[in-house]
Design an enzyme around this catalytic site. Structure first.
Site, PDB file in Angstrom:
ATOM      1  N   ASP A  98      60.304  20.278  32.380  1.00 31.29           N
ATOM      2  CA  ASP A  98      59.681  19.180  31.647  1.00 31.29           C
ATOM      3  C   ASP A  98      59.232  18.072  32.605  1.00 31.29           C
ATOM      4  OD1 ASP A  98      60.860  17.430  28.631  1.00 31.29           O
ATOM      5  OD2 ASP A  98      58.868  17.861  29.429  1.00 31.29           O
ATOM      6  N   ASN A 117      55.798  17.503  33.542  1.00 25.61           N
ATOM      7  CA  ASN A 117      54.590  17.782  34.329  1.00 25.61           C
ATOM      8  C   ASN A 117      53.475  16.787  34.013  1.00 25.61           C
ATOM      9  OD1 ASN A 117      55.418  20.535  35.539  1.00 25.61           O
ATOM     10  ND2 ASN A 117      55.885  20.715  33.351  1.00 25.61           N
ATOM     11  N   GLY A 118      53.283  16.505  32.704  1.00 27.63           N
ATOM     12  CA  GLY A 118      52.231  15.558  32.300  1.00 27.63           C
ATOM     13  C   GLY A 118      52.533  14.148  32.769  1.00 27.63           C
ATOM     14  N   HIS A 137      50.603  20.346  35.694  1.00 28.96           N
ATOM     15  CA  HIS A 137      50.959  21.751  35.426  1.00 28.96           C
ATOM     16  C   HIS A 137      50.756  22.609  36.671  1.00 28.96           C
ATOM     17  CE1 HIS A 137      51.558  20.676  31.359  1.00 28.96           C
ATOM     18  NE2 HIS A 137      50.290  20.551  31.036  1.00 28.96           N
ATOM     19  N   THR A 184      56.622  28.071  21.456  1.00 28.59           N
ATOM     20  CA  THR A 184      55.808  28.323  20.253  1.00 28.59           C
ATOM     21  C   THR A 184      55.249  27.006  19.720  1.00 28.59           C
ATOM     22  OG1 THR A 184      57.936  28.322  19.076  1.00 28.59           O
ATOM     23  CG2 THR A 184      56.922  30.466  19.508  1.00 28.59           C
ATOM     24  N   TRP A 191      51.487  25.281  21.138  1.00 27.03           N
ATOM     25  CA  TRP A 191      50.126  25.546  20.615  1.00 27.03           C
ATOM     26  C   TRP A 191      49.526  24.274  19.986  1.00 27.03           C
ATOM     27  CZ3 TRP A 191      48.024  29.700  22.459  1.00 27.03           C
ATOM     28  CH2 TRP A 191      48.799  30.837  22.715  1.00 27.03           C
ATOM     29  N   ARG A 221      49.324  21.454  21.297  1.00 22.63           N
ATOM     30  CA  ARG A 221      48.704  20.565  22.299  1.00 22.63           C
ATOM     31  C   ARG A 221      47.170  20.670  22.218  1.00 22.63           C
ATOM     32  NH1 ARG A 221      52.430  21.038  27.778  1.00 22.63           N
ATOM     33  NH2 ARG A 221      54.342  20.196  26.868  1.00 22.63           N
ATOM     34  N   LEU A 231      66.378  38.734  42.775  1.00 20.09           N
ATOM     35  CA  LEU A 231      66.472  37.840  41.614  1.00 20.09           C
ATOM     36  C   LEU A 231      65.462  38.258  40.533  1.00 20.09           C
ATOM     37  CD1 LEU A 231      66.763  34.018  41.488  1.00 20.09           C
ATOM     38  CD2 LEU A 231      64.727  35.062  40.482  1.00 20.09           C
ATOM     39  N   ARG A 246      67.532  20.826  32.586  1.00 18.22           N
ATOM     40  CA  ARG A 246      66.339  20.250  31.966  1.00 18.22           C
ATOM     41  C   ARG A 246      65.920  19.026  32.775  1.00 18.22           C
ATOM     42  NH1 ARG A 246      64.130  19.539  25.843  1.00 18.22           N
ATOM     43  NH2 ARG A 246      62.100  18.681  26.474  1.00 18.22           N
ATOM     44  N   LEU A 299      67.300  20.426  23.431  1.00 10.01           N
ATOM     45  CA  LEU A 299      67.262  21.871  23.729  1.00 10.01           C
ATOM     46  C   LEU A 299      65.892  22.466  23.420  1.00 10.01           C
ATOM     47  CD1 LEU A 299      70.796  22.848  22.374  1.00 10.01           C
ATOM     48  CD2 LEU A 299      70.095  22.389  24.746  1.00 10.01           C
ATOM     49  N   GLU A 347      76.791  25.504  30.783  1.00  9.11           N
ATOM     50  CA  GLU A 347      76.849  24.135  31.290  1.00  9.11           C
ATOM     51  C   GLU A 347      75.427  23.561  31.236  1.00  9.11           C
ATOM     52  OE1 GLU A 347      80.873  24.040  31.846  1.00  9.11           O
ATOM     53  OE2 GLU A 347      79.421  22.393  32.038  1.00  9.11           O
TER      54      GLU A 347
END
Ligand code: V07
Length: 256
Positions: A36, A38-39, A53, A82, A85, A87, A147, A204, A211, A223
């Protein structure tokens, strides 16, 4: 034996730095990230959101390599929900091109690091170019054994749980399953994250503490670690800080 990793944290305001101690004995197997900010990162610099982005995508590669080097086995990144969309169309169109850009600019280095790409979400609703890029990334890395980089794309946890319940209900109605056979292990296997262990650590960024309909079933015992850092600024030092905090919280001193 604590392997001292001298990782100098540069905090957001760069006024303070501190060493981080990471034990190789308690590295979280599965780390999930809500990427979270980026904008807001772009806006703070007077740049268009899409530049945020683009830089966020570079942070994906940076964080993936750092996690792989640390010994993290699974890294799930919430790339598009979901709800995204809703935006503006031009922003959604740009986001739907990022998997194509990732394939061209970032994937080769991850292939060299033996990273395997997986995706989870409703890919049928994605534009052809997006879906094809994702399929190519999965195909080109399917034999890698390092990974596992799992992109959640057009993913929503409530839809995932709803679809799982409907599938189990249909199995019962068809006589393929009895209600007594429904266990948490069966549900785990029927979710989009089937085959992955639950996240040990959820990160986050950008100071939000929600969440956002992300892996709600799977993070029951995870955690949670929140940071004010915007995703495009996230780097190895922040991952180490999150893992060090995870280890502080899950230290067992040999006990249960
Ligand atoms: C929609 C979207 C947005 C997206 N962002 C960059 C990271 C910040 C958060 C949102 C924007 N990234 N970053 C990588 C991918 C991707 C997805 C699947 C794949 F197979 C290869 C790359 C991606 N996809």
């Amino acid at each position: 034996m604590i392997k001292r990793v001298q990782a100098w944290l540069s905090r957001k305001d760069r006024q303070e730095e501190q060493p981080v101690e990471i034990s190789p004995d308690n590295i979280p197997r599965h780390v999930a990230v809500i990427m979270d900010g980026n904008g807001r990162w772009a806006k703070r610099r007077g740049l268009p959101r899409i530049v945020g982005h683009q830089n966020g995508m570079k942070a994906v590669k940076r964080a993936t390599i750092a996690a792989n080097d640390l010994g993290v086995e699974f890294l799930t990144m919430y790339a598009f929900s979901t709800e995204n969309w809703k935006r503006p169309k031009d922003e959604v169109d740009f986001l739907m091109r990022l998997p194509v850009e990732f394939l061209a600019l970032e994937l080769d280095e991850l292939i060299e690091k033996n990273v395997q790409v997986r995706v989870m979400g409703d890919s049928n609703a994605l534009p052809n170019h997006t879906r094809k890029a994702m399929e190519e990334a999965v195909e080109r890395t399917k034999h890698n054994t390092g990974l596992i980089l799992n992109f959640a794309l057009n993913y929503g946890s409530r839809k995932e749980i709803e679809d799982c319940m409907r599938e189990l209900g249909n199995d019962i109605k068809a006589g393929r399953l009895s209600p007594e056979e429904i266990t948490s292990e069966l549900i785990d296997s029927r979710l989009l994250s089937g085959g992955l262990p639950d996240p040990d650590l959820l990160i986050r960024t950008s100071g939000e503490m929600r969440l956002s309909n992300f892996m709600l079933w799977q993070i029951a015992y995870s955690e949670l670690w929140f940071t004010d850092v915007y995703w495009p600024e996230f780097d190895k030092s922040h991952l180490l800080q999150a893992v060090a905090e995870y280890q502080r919280r899950t230290r067992r001193y040999g006990g249960l």
